[in-house]
Design an enzyme around this catalytic site. Structure first.
Site, PDB file in Angstrom:
ATOM      1  N   LYS A   1       0.810  -1.217   0.000  1.00 43.22           N
ATOM      2  CA  LYS A   1       0.000   0.000   0.000  1.00 43.22           C
ATOM      3  C   LYS A   1       0.843   1.266   0.000  1.00 43.22           C
ATOM      4  CE  LYS A   1      -1.018   0.537   4.935  1.00 43.22           C
ATOM      5  NZ  LYS A   1      -2.086   0.577   5.944  1.00 43.22           N
ATOM      6  N   ARG A   2       2.105   1.124   0.305  1.00 45.17           N
ATOM      7  CA  ARG A   2       2.960   2.301   0.243  1.00 45.17           C
ATOM      8  C   ARG A   2       3.250   2.719  -1.190  1.00 45.17           C
ATOM      9  NH1 ARG A   2       7.292   3.701   4.863  1.00 45.17           N
ATOM     10  NH2 ARG A   2       5.753   3.877   6.513  1.00 45.17           N
TER      11      ARG A   2
END
Length: 504
Positions: free
Chosen positions: A260-261
């Site tokens: 998700k980064r």
RNA sequence: GACCCCAUAGUUCAGUGGUCCAGAACUUCGGAUUUUCAGUCCGACAACAUCGGUUCGAAUCCGAUUGGGGUUACCA
């Protein structure tokens, strides 16, 4: 023989842990488990792996239910609908694990360990300094039985670990990869029961898969190296091991494991962006797999009908939204009549809930109803149309803007609830820690999130947009001012950690 | 580092020893259609990671190398 085949029903499962956003990878694995089960006339089970008490939440669990259902992935048994093999939430099965782990201890396959986290850290550090591979050194095994008993009776915190052979090679079979060999020397004496009395994944997984009569374990490739532990547990319990099948991992465009980064990974993001669930499923189905005739567009039922797990391609597919966009366009054009289109749009944008949030933001600001569309366009859009010049307005230079966006994106990952009060508190605190006036700090965020320099209040807008869209827009803004280099990122992260911030 | 997995166009797939100087889709770029845009249609660019072996024959089997990924937790 025939009877045995008939009674050997296929049962598969997806076992997400309710920590954080519902992940597209979960949907991916769920999809393939479901297709395999349905294709074989079997059952598909949802099991919640909430053994990590610190990180699991009911809210996250509910979101997993909601998002999988939204995608049309229906399970036959699960925590919310029950079934013959329940309970389907691991936190409700602790007695079962305790019982089984005691059985292993009694049989001499598992042992108590009183080492603290610090002790083990130190042990690993020493091993590393000697150039060895960090590994549990078996110190718990050296304890005499009466000492173990004494320390347990004294209430000393402890875990239970499994014994692992020191020599030889573990062989197991993967449905897609064939035979795999891993030397036992590579396998650690894994903790089975944590100090808080909860099982680890490995124990819970094996016990549950057996008790729930799971016939095929279809899971991500990241688990391959744990398979020997699982195989060993099945052997210790004298149970038959299910068929193992490790799917390739979904990747970021830079080929690393989807995270998700680097990418929006929440199913909720794709929902908020206005993708059709049918299209997302369709796209996921194309990751590592294709229809026999190579048709690009298909629905879940068609996928099930033609599914063959043997045809899964093992190269890690990049989850790249370009093709998803095209597919979604086709689904919108080809599968919705005007009525259905209207219904979907109303559901997506103009549902009562959303309108109730938007109206108070705009009613006091419009002079004519015709002001409404330009004023709210950013609330009903994907990524705003901005470039690096967008950030040149105001007092902050690009370096500061970049820093603000990066810090804010990290800050917002830790936000527990998504409402104006919490957002204000979180960002106000960040501004103070950065020694910036809130107003000045908010400007780059404002631009990244709304695409404009003036709009209804930022925190309210963020609430309407929801966390997924907001995070994606901040990342988008960050890309536009220029993502920090790896070196810069490290420096920023270090600085960020020194800021005095509370977890809200 | 050690161990494990993987390897066809920029991306997603087809190809399971000959019919492959490799087929499709997305993207990109042309052209046609459309008042514009979108769409649609037509076309173009573009890949078997490398080296060695097995074989009459290899993208396909084997080995090595390289590259990518994963694991190495009282997280799953």
């Amino acid at each position: 023989m025939l009877l045995w085949i008939i009674t050997m029903t296929v049962r598969t499962r997806v076992a997400p842990s309710p920590t954080g956003d519902p992940h597209v990878g979960t949907a991916y694995i769920a999809l393939f488990n479901l297709c395999f089960a349905r294709q074989q006339g079997g059952s598909f089970i949802l099991r919640v792996e909430d053994t990590d008490q610190k990180r699991s939440s009911k809210d996250s669990e509910q979101q997993i239910f909601d998002s999988l259902r939204w995608l049309g992935l229906e399970w036959d048994e699960g925590p919310d609908i029950g079934g013959e093999y329940g309970p389907y939430r691991q936190s409700e099965r602790t007695q079962i694990y305790q019982r089984h782990v005691q059985e292993l201890v009694r049989a001499g396959h598992a042992f108590h360990c009183f080492a603290t986290a610090q002790e083990l850290d130190e042990m690993r550090r020493e091993q590393m300094s000697r150039g060895e591979t960090p590994k549990y050194d078996g110190r718990g095994l050296a304890l005499a039985a009466d000492e173990v008993e004494r320390r347990i009776a004294a209430g000393e915190p402890h875990v239970i670990r499994m014994k692992v052979p020191e020599e030889g090679v573990c062989h197991f079979e993967d449905m897609l990869r064939g035979p795999i060999e891993i030397p036992w020397s590579q396998v650690d004496m894994q903790v089975l029961l944590k100090a808080d009395g909860m099982p680890t994944y490995h124990l819970a997984n094996v016990v549950d898969d057996h008790l729930m009569e799971i016939s095929h374990v279809i899971r991500g490739e990241e688990w391959i190296n744990s398979a020997p532990k699982h195989q060993l547990l099945y052997k210790y319990f004298d149970w038959e091991m299910p068929q193992l099948c490790h799917m390739p991992l979904l990747r970021n465009p830079d080929k690393s494991k989807l995270s998700k980064r680097k990418n929006p990974t929440s199913i909720n993001f794709y929902r908020a962006m206005g993708y059709m669930p049918e299209a997302l499923i369709n796209y996921l189905g194309r990751m590592g797999w294709s229809m026999p005739d190579e048709e690009e567009k298909f629905e879940l039922d068609e996928m099930i009908a033609h599914f063959d797990i043997g045809n899964v391609h093992l190269g890690g597919p990049v989850f790249d939204t370009e093709k998803l966009d095209w597919l979604n366009g086709r689904w919108i054009r080809e599968n919705l009549d005007e009525h259905a289109f209207g219904e979907r749009v109303v559901e997506w944008a103009f549902n009562q809930d959303k309108l109730r949030q938007i109206i108070p933001l705009v009613q006091g600001r419009v002079e004519k109803f015709s002001d409404l569309a330009p004023m709210t366009a950013y609330l009903l859009s994907g990524m705003p149309d901005i470039d690096e010049c967008s950030f040149e307005q105001g007092k902050l230079d690009q370096d500061i803007s970049r820093k603000v966006l990066q810090y804010a994106s990290w800050r917002l990952e830790d936000v527990s609830e998504w409402n104006t009060d919490v957002l204000y508190q979180a960002l106000n605190e960040l501004a103070k820690a950065m020694e910036l006036k809130l107003k000045d700090m908010l400007l780059p965020l404002f631009i990244a999130i709304t695409g404009k320099t003036s709009a209804p209040p930022l925190f309210d807008s963020m609430v309407v947009l929801g966390p997924y869209l907001v995070r994606a827009r901040i990342r988008n803004g960050l890309e536009k001012v220029g993502t920090p280099s790896k070196k810069q990122l490290k420096k920023l992260e270090k600085e960020y950690r020194t800021l005095d911030l509370t977890v809200s």
